[in-house]
Design a protein around this motif. Sequence first.
Motif, PDB file in Angstrom:
ATOM      1  N   ALA A  76       0.801  -1.344   0.058  1.00  0.00           N
ATOM      2  CA  ALA A  76       0.031  -0.101   0.095  1.00  0.00           C
ATOM      3  C   ALA A  76       1.024   1.244   0.104  1.00  0.00           C
ATOM      4  O   ALA A  76       1.950   1.175   0.493  1.00  0.00           O
ATOM      5  CB  ALA A  76      -0.817   0.069   1.170  1.00  0.00           C
ATOM      6  N   VAL A  77       0.270   2.368  -0.652  1.00  0.00           N
ATOM      7  CA  VAL A  77       0.806   3.682  -0.640  1.00  0.00           C
ATOM      8  C   VAL A  77      -0.127   4.711  -0.375  1.00  0.00           C
ATOM      9  O   VAL A  77      -1.230   4.651  -1.128  1.00  0.00           O
ATOM     10  CB  VAL A  77       2.038   3.722  -1.986  1.00  0.00           C
ATOM     11  N   THR A  78       0.212   5.756   0.100  1.00  0.00           N
ATOM     12  CA  THR A  78      -0.407   6.798   0.402  1.00  0.00           C
ATOM     13  C   THR A  78      -0.400   7.834  -0.865  1.00  0.00           C
ATOM     14  O   THR A  78       0.861   7.848  -1.558  1.00  0.00           O
ATOM     15  CB  THR A  78      -0.211   7.719   1.628  1.00  0.00           C
ATOM     16  N   ASP A  79      -1.455   8.678  -1.233  1.00  0.00           N
ATOM     17  CA  ASP A  79      -1.134   9.898  -2.141  1.00  0.00           C
ATOM     18  C   ASP A  79       0.057  10.580  -1.678  1.00  0.00           C
ATOM     19  O   ASP A  79       0.318  11.447  -2.446  1.00  0.00           O
ATOM     20  CB  ASP A  79      -2.481  10.546  -2.085  1.00  0.00           C
ATOM     21  N   ARG A  80       0.446  10.687  -0.484  1.00  0.00           N
ATOM     22  CA  ARG A  80       1.700  11.597  -0.090  1.00  0.00           C
ATOM     23  C   ARG A  80       2.819  10.889  -0.425  1.00  0.00           C
ATOM     24  O   ARG A  80       4.144  11.225   0.119  1.00  0.00           O
ATOM     25  CB  ARG A  80       1.475  11.743   1.495  1.00  0.00           C
ATOM     26  N   GLY A  81       2.686   9.606  -0.695  1.00  0.00           N
ATOM     27  CA  GLY A  81       4.240   8.842  -1.162  1.00  0.00           C
ATOM     28  C   GLY A  81       4.799   8.039   0.097  1.00  0.00           C
ATOM     29  O   GLY A  81       5.937   7.664  -0.169  1.00  0.00           O
ATOM     30  N   GLU A  82       3.874   7.518   0.997  1.00  0.00           N
ATOM     31  CA  GLU A  82       4.386   6.844   1.942  1.00  0.00           C
ATOM     32  C   GLU A  82       3.972   5.553   1.707  1.00  0.00           C
ATOM     33  O   GLU A  82       2.748   5.093   1.473  1.00  0.00           O
ATOM     34  CB  GLU A  82       3.715   7.376   3.505  1.00  0.00           C
ATOM     35  N   ILE A  83       4.803   4.625   1.596  1.00  0.00           N
ATOM     36  CA  ILE A  83       4.659   3.122   1.558  1.00  0.00           C
ATOM     37  C   ILE A  83       4.122   2.764   2.785  1.00  0.00           C
ATOM     38  O   ILE A  83       5.209   2.692   3.885  1.00  0.00           O
ATOM     39  CB  ILE A  83       5.567   2.527   0.843  1.00  0.00           C
ATOM     40  N   THR A  84       3.099   2.180   3.331  1.00  0.00           N
ATOM     41  CA  THR A  84       2.588   1.711   4.454  1.00  0.00           C
ATOM     42  C   THR A  84       2.800   0.203   4.626  1.00  0.00           C
ATOM     43  O   THR A  84       2.763  -0.423   5.828  1.00  0.00           O
ATOM     44  CB  THR A  84       1.094   2.227   5.085  1.00  0.00           C
ATOM     45  N   LEU A  85       2.630  -0.453   3.536  1.00  0.00           N
ATOM     46  CA  LEU A  85       2.642  -2.098   3.705  1.00  0.00           C
ATOM     47  C   LEU A  85       3.398  -2.473   2.204  1.00  0.00           C
ATOM     48  O   LEU A  85       3.366  -1.952   1.208  1.00  0.00           O
ATOM     49  CB  LEU A  85       1.090  -2.701   3.376  1.00  0.00           C
ATOM     50  N   ASN A  86       4.298  -3.446   2.503  1.00  0.00           N
ATOM     51  CA  ASN A  86       5.011  -4.190   1.569  1.00  0.00           C
ATOM     52  C   ASN A  86       5.387  -5.635   2.295  1.00  0.00           C
ATOM     53  O   ASN A  86       6.346  -5.713   2.665  1.00  0.00           O
ATOM     54  CB  ASN A  86       6.241  -3.600   0.971  1.00  0.00           C
ATOM     55  N   TYR A  87       4.313  -6.590   2.040  1.00  0.00           N
ATOM     56  CA  TYR A  87       4.776  -8.007   2.578  1.00  0.00           C
ATOM     57  C   TYR A  87       4.417  -8.906   1.577  1.00  0.00           C
ATOM     58  O   TYR A  87       3.703  -8.923   0.620  1.00  0.00           O
ATOM     59  CB  TYR A  87       3.481  -8.391   3.611  1.00  0.00           C
ATOM     60  N   VAL A  88       5.540 -10.108   1.626  1.00  0.00           N
ATOM     61  CA  VAL A  88       5.482 -11.165   0.730  1.00  0.00           C
ATOM     62  C   VAL A  88       5.217 -12.370   1.503  1.00  0.00           C
ATOM     63  O   VAL A  88       5.741 -12.541   2.635  1.00  0.00           O
ATOM     64  CB  VAL A  88       6.815 -11.101  -0.125  1.00  0.00           C
TER      65      VAL A  88
END
Length: 157
Positions: A76-88
């Motif tokens: 997940a990424v916010t419109d402000r450019g913060e990646i909040t999730l990255n799971y594999v």
Amino acid sequence: MTIEIREAAEADAAQGCEVMQRSIRELCFADHQGKAEILARWLANKHPDAFKGWLTQPGNSLMVAVEDGAVLAVGAVTDRGEITLNYVSPDARFRGISRTLLAELERRAAERGNTICTLTSTATARSFYLANGYAETGPARHNFGTTSGFPMRKMLK
């Protein structure tokens, strides 16, 4: 098989949450060290109702990597450019899926007008982000009671 990166849907909630939970439990031991209280805090919002909420959260893009109908990664990424999730999924690790998903999250951030992506990395993913052009911007934040939570950023092209 071909990996497809796409917008997440409600139907992805159960598989997506299983991916996140397994990723945290099985891959992030360096961060939680098997401590039940840290795992409980970290996993508290990794359930289908929260996932469905992220789908409709204004300013949030929830993405999944899918192969043959199976969700292998969630980001997940916010419109402000913060990646909040990255799971594999542990079953899909070291196949380039996280890197492909990260590139899509960065592309989405750039589409929203961002020139920088930010995130907070686990100890487990720290070298992955450094290898993908991110730089640390401060000391660890100790997320969920861990000793990790490294703030990072990357200039987008």
